[in-house]
Design a protein around this motif. Structure first.
Motif, mmCIF file in Angstrom:
data_model
loop_
_atom_site.group_PDB
_atom_site.id
_atom_site.type_symbol
_atom_site.label_atom_id
_atom_site.label_comp_id
_atom_site.label_asym_id
_atom_site.label_seq_id
_atom_site.Cartn_x
_atom_site.Cartn_y
_atom_site.Cartn_z
ATOM 1 N N LEU A 28 -5.577 21.207 -6.621
ATOM 2 C CA LEU A 28 -5.443 21.932 -5.358
ATOM 3 C C LEU A 28 -4.121 22.669 -5.198
ATOM 4 O O LEU A 28 -4.079 23.742 -4.603
ATOM 5 N N PHE A 29 -3.034 22.089 -5.671
ATOM 6 C CA PHE A 29 -1.716 22.694 -5.502
ATOM 7 C C PHE A 29 -1.109 22.975 -6.865
ATOM 8 O O PHE A 29 -1.104 22.114 -7.729
ATOM 9 N N HIS A 30 -0.575 24.153 -7.023
ATOM 10 C CA HIS A 30 0.085 24.517 -8.273
ATOM 11 C C HIS A 30 1.356 23.685 -8.428
ATOM 12 O O HIS A 30 2.196 23.664 -7.554
ATOM 13 N N ASN A 31 1.457 22.967 -9.516
ATOM 14 C CA ASN A 31 2.638 22.173 -9.872
ATOM 15 C C ASN A 31 2.925 21.013 -8.929
ATOM 16 O O ASN A 31 4.054 20.567 -8.823
ATOM 17 N N PHE A 32 1.917 20.534 -8.212
ATOM 18 C CA PHE A 32 2.058 19.290 -7.459
ATOM 19 C C PHE A 32 0.747 18.546 -7.623
ATOM 20 O O PHE A 32 -0.296 19.002 -7.159
ATOM 21 N N PHE A 33 0.803 17.431 -8.286
ATOM 22 C CA PHE A 33 -0.391 16.663 -8.640
ATOM 23 C C PHE A 33 -0.737 15.727 -7.480
ATOM 24 O O PHE A 33 -0.415 14.548 -7.485
ATOM 25 N N LEU A 34 -1.395 16.305 -6.474
ATOM 26 C CA LEU A 34 -1.659 15.593 -5.225
ATOM 27 C C LEU A 34 -2.459 14.315 -5.425
ATOM 28 O O LEU A 34 -2.158 13.289 -4.821
ATOM 29 N N GLY A 35 -3.472 14.342 -6.275
ATOM 30 C CA GLY A 35 -4.290 13.155 -6.498
ATOM 31 C C GLY A 35 -3.482 12.008 -7.063
ATOM 32 O O GLY A 35 -3.570 10.872 -6.579
ATOM 33 N N THR A 36 -2.689 12.267 -8.081
ATOM 34 C CA THR A 36 -1.855 11.232 -8.680
ATOM 35 C C THR A 36 -0.829 10.729 -7.673
ATOM 36 O O THR A 36 -0.602 9.520 -7.548
ATOM 37 N N PHE A 37 -0.234 11.650 -6.940
ATOM 38 C CA PHE A 37 0.742 11.275 -5.916
ATOM 39 C C PHE A 37 0.108 10.336 -4.891
ATOM 40 O O PHE A 37 0.650 9.273 -4.582
ATOM 41 N N LEU A 38 -1.070 10.711 -4.380
ATOM 42 C CA LEU A 38 -1.724 9.898 -3.352
ATOM 43 C C LEU A 38 -2.139 8.525 -3.865
ATOM 44 O O LEU A 38 -1.930 7.522 -3.173
ATOM 45 N N VAL A 39 -2.727 8.456 -5.059
ATOM 46 C CA VAL A 39 -3.134 7.135 -5.549
ATOM 47 C C VAL A 39 -1.924 6.245 -5.782
ATOM 48 O O VAL A 39 -1.984 5.039 -5.520
ATOM 49 N N ASN A 40 -0.831 6.801 -6.232
ATOM 50 C CA ASN A 40 0.359 5.980 -6.451
ATOM 51 C C ASN A 40 0.955 5.492 -5.129
ATOM 52 O O ASN A 40 1.371 4.337 -5.023
ATOM 53 N N ILE A 41 0.970 6.347 -4.102
ATOM 54 C CA ILE A 41 1.506 5.935 -2.802
ATOM 55 C C ILE A 41 0.563 4.923 -2.148
ATOM 56 O O ILE A 41 1.002 3.888 -1.621
ATOM 57 N N ILE A 42 -0.733 5.192 -2.170
ATOM 58 C CA ILE A 42 -1.703 4.241 -1.610
ATOM 59 C C ILE A 42 -1.630 2.916 -2.359
ATOM 60 O O ILE A 42 -1.663 1.837 -1.755
ATOM 61 N N GLY A 43 -1.499 2.978 -3.679
ATOM 62 C CA GLY A 43 -1.369 1.758 -4.477
ATOM 63 C C GLY A 43 -0.120 0.972 -4.115
ATOM 64 O O GLY A 43 -0.153 -0.261 -4.066
ATOM 65 N N CYS A 44 0.981 1.661 -3.845
ATOM 66 C CA CYS A 44 2.207 0.974 -3.415
ATOM 67 C C CYS A 44 1.984 0.272 -2.077
ATOM 68 O O CYS A 44 2.398 -0.879 -1.891
ATOM 69 N N LEU A 45 1.331 0.954 -1.149
ATOM 70 C CA LEU A 45 1.024 0.348 0.146
ATOM 71 C C LEU A 45 0.140 -0.885 -0.036
ATOM 72 O O LEU A 45 0.400 -1.956 0.530
ATOM 73 N N LEU A 46 -0.902 -0.734 -0.846
ATOM 74 C CA LEU A 46 -1.838 -1.844 -1.048
ATOM 75 C C LEU A 46 -1.188 -3.037 -1.739
ATOM 76 O O LEU A 46 -1.430 -4.184 -1.347
ATOM 77 N N ILE A 47 -0.373 -2.798 -2.752
ATOM 78 C CA ILE A 47 0.235 -3.939 -3.440
ATOM 79 C C ILE A 47 1.204 -4.658 -2.519
ATOM 80 O O ILE A 47 1.302 -5.882 -2.528
ATOM 81 N N GLY A 48 1.910 -3.897 -1.671
ATOM 82 C CA GLY A 48 2.769 -4.537 -0.679
ATOM 83 C C GLY A 48 1.960 -5.390 0.280
ATOM 84 O O GLY A 48 2.329 -6.526 0.601
ATOM 85 N N LEU A 49 0.829 -4.850 0.732
ATOM 86 C CA LEU A 49 -0.046 -5.582 1.642
ATOM 87 C C LEU A 49 -0.614 -6.837 0.973
ATOM 88 O O LEU A 49 -0.540 -7.944 1.524
ATOM 89 N N PHE A 50 -1.178 -6.679 -0.225
ATOM 90 C CA PHE A 50 -1.783 -7.815 -0.927
ATOM 91 C C PHE A 50 -0.763 -8.903 -1.232
ATOM 92 O O PHE A 50 -1.019 -10.089 -1.010
ATOM 93 N N LEU A 51 0.396 -8.518 -1.753
ATOM 94 C CA LEU A 51 1.399 -9.525 -2.105
ATOM 95 C C LEU A 51 2.043 -10.129 -0.864
ATOM 96 O O LEU A 51 2.417 -11.305 -0.863
ATOM 97 N N GLY A 52 2.140 -9.330 0.194
ATOM 98 C CA GLY A 52 2.638 -9.871 1.454
ATOM 99 C C GLY A 52 1.690 -10.904 2.030
ATOM 100 O O GLY A 52 2.117 -11.958 2.520
#
Length: 123
Positions: A28-52
Protein backbone atom coordinates in the motif's frame (compact mmCIF):
# COMPACT_ATOMS: atom_id res chain seq x y z
CA UNK A 1 6.41 -33.37 23.61
CA UNK A 2 3.04 -31.76 24.34
CA UNK A 3 4.72 -28.39 24.94
CA UNK A 4 6.58 -28.56 21.62
CA UNK A 5 3.32 -29.37 19.84
CA UNK A 6 1.62 -26.35 21.45
CA UNK A 7 4.43 -24.06 20.25
CA UNK A 8 4.25 -25.65 16.78
CA UNK A 9 0.48 -25.20 16.58
CA UNK A 10 0.53 -21.62 17.86
CA UNK A 11 3.36 -20.73 15.48
CA UNK A 12 1.39 -22.10 12.53
CA UNK A 13 -1.67 -20.04 13.40
CA UNK A 14 0.44 -16.93 13.94
CA UNK A 15 2.27 -17.36 10.63
CA UNK A 16 -0.94 -17.76 8.63
CA UNK A 17 -2.54 -14.72 10.23
CA UNK A 18 0.66 -12.71 9.61
CA UNK A 19 0.47 -13.70 5.93
CA UNK A 20 -3.20 -12.67 5.70
CA UNK A 21 -2.38 -9.24 7.15
CA UNK A 22 0.98 -8.55 5.49
CA UNK A 23 0.20 -9.71 1.96
CA UNK A 24 -2.45 -7.05 1.19
CA UNK A 25 -1.00 -4.24 3.35
CA UNK A 26 2.71 -4.26 2.48
CA UNK A 27 2.23 -2.93 -1.08
CA UNK A 28 0.00 0.00 0.00
CA UNK A 29 2.76 2.49 0.82
CA UNK A 30 5.96 2.99 -1.12
CA UNK A 31 8.93 2.16 1.13
CA UNK A 32 6.86 1.54 4.26
CA UNK A 33 5.97 -2.08 4.91
CA UNK A 34 2.68 -1.46 6.72
CA UNK A 35 1.72 -5.12 7.11
CA UNK A 36 5.01 -6.11 8.72
CA UNK A 37 4.93 -3.00 10.90
CA UNK A 38 1.39 -3.74 12.11
CA UNK A 39 1.95 -7.42 12.86
CA UNK A 40 5.09 -6.62 14.82
CA UNK A 41 3.36 -3.89 16.86
CA UNK A 42 0.25 -6.02 17.45
CA UNK A 43 2.52 -8.93 18.39
CA UNK A 44 4.35 -6.73 20.91
CA UNK A 45 1.02 -5.72 22.45
CA UNK A 46 -0.17 -9.33 22.58
CA UNK A 47 3.01 -10.74 24.10
CA UNK A 48 2.90 -8.05 26.77
CA UNK A 49 -0.72 -8.93 27.48
CA UNK A 50 -0.15 -12.71 27.50
CA UNK A 51 2.97 -12.57 29.67
CA UNK A 52 1.37 -10.01 31.95
CA UNK A 53 -1.61 -12.30 32.48
CA UNK A 54 0.73 -15.24 33.04
CA UNK A 55 2.63 -13.26 35.68
CA UNK A 56 -0.63 -12.60 37.55
CA UNK A 57 -0.94 -16.34 38.13
CA UNK A 58 -3.95 -18.60 37.52
CA UNK A 59 -5.05 -16.50 34.53
CA UNK A 60 -3.15 -18.24 31.73
CA UNK A 61 -1.66 -21.70 32.25
CA UNK A 62 1.94 -22.45 31.31
CA UNK A 63 0.72 -24.54 28.35
CA UNK A 64 -1.45 -21.68 27.11
CA UNK A 65 1.52 -19.33 27.52
CA UNK A 66 3.58 -21.62 25.31
CA UNK A 67 0.81 -21.70 22.71
CA UNK A 68 0.04 -17.95 22.79
CA UNK A 69 3.31 -16.16 23.62
CA UNK A 70 5.99 -18.51 22.33
CA UNK A 71 4.04 -20.13 19.49
CA UNK A 72 1.47 -17.63 18.23
CA UNK A 73 3.44 -14.43 18.85
CA UNK A 74 6.65 -16.09 17.63
CA UNK A 75 4.97 -17.12 14.37
CA UNK A 76 2.94 -13.93 14.03
CA UNK A 77 5.78 -11.44 14.40
CA UNK A 78 8.69 -11.49 12.04
CA UNK A 79 12.14 -10.14 12.74
CA UNK A 80 13.58 -11.70 9.58
CA UNK A 81 11.14 -9.84 7.30
CA UNK A 82 11.73 -6.67 9.34
CA UNK A 83 15.50 -6.99 8.83
CA UNK A 84 15.19 -7.80 5.13
CA UNK A 85 12.91 -4.82 4.52
CA UNK A 86 15.39 -2.53 6.30
CA UNK A 87 18.15 -3.95 4.10
CA UNK A 88 16.15 -3.11 0.96
CA UNK A 89 15.67 0.49 2.15
CA UNK A 90 19.38 0.73 2.91
CA UNK A 91 20.31 -0.76 -0.46
CA UNK A 92 18.06 1.76 -2.24
CA UNK A 93 19.63 4.63 -0.32
CA UNK A 94 16.32 5.56 1.32
CA UNK A 95 17.89 6.60 4.61
CA UNK A 96 14.99 8.77 5.77
CA UNK A 97 12.40 5.96 5.52
CA UNK A 98 14.93 3.54 6.99
CA UNK A 99 15.38 5.77 10.05
CA UNK A 100 11.64 6.43 10.43
CA UNK A 101 10.78 2.74 10.13
CA UNK A 102 13.52 1.57 12.51
CA UNK A 103 12.80 4.16 15.18
CA UNK A 104 9.01 3.81 14.98
CA UNK A 105 9.08 -0.01 14.92
CA UNK A 106 11.33 -0.30 17.93
CA UNK A 107 9.89 2.61 19.90
CA UNK A 108 6.23 1.81 19.30
CA UNK A 109 6.96 -1.91 19.76
CA UNK A 110 8.38 -1.35 23.24
CA UNK A 111 5.46 0.94 24.11
CA UNK A 112 3.04 -1.75 22.90
CA UNK A 113 4.64 -4.33 25.21
CA UNK A 114 4.33 -1.89 28.11
CA UNK A 115 0.68 -1.23 27.18
CA UNK A 116 -0.03 -4.97 27.02
CA UNK A 117 1.51 -5.47 30.46
CA UNK A 118 -0.49 -2.53 31.82
CA UNK A 119 -3.74 -3.91 30.39
CA UNK A 120 -3.01 -7.34 31.89
CA UNK A 121 -2.43 -5.75 35.27
CA UNK A 122 -5.67 -3.79 35.19
CA UNK A 123 -8.20 -6.31 33.88
Amino acid sequence: MKQAFLVFLGGGFGSVIRYWISKPLNPLFHNFFLGTFLVNIIGCLLIGLFLGLTARGNVISSNNTLFLATGFCGGFTTFSAFAFEKHSLLKNGDFLNLAIYLISSIGIGVLAVVLGLWIAKHI
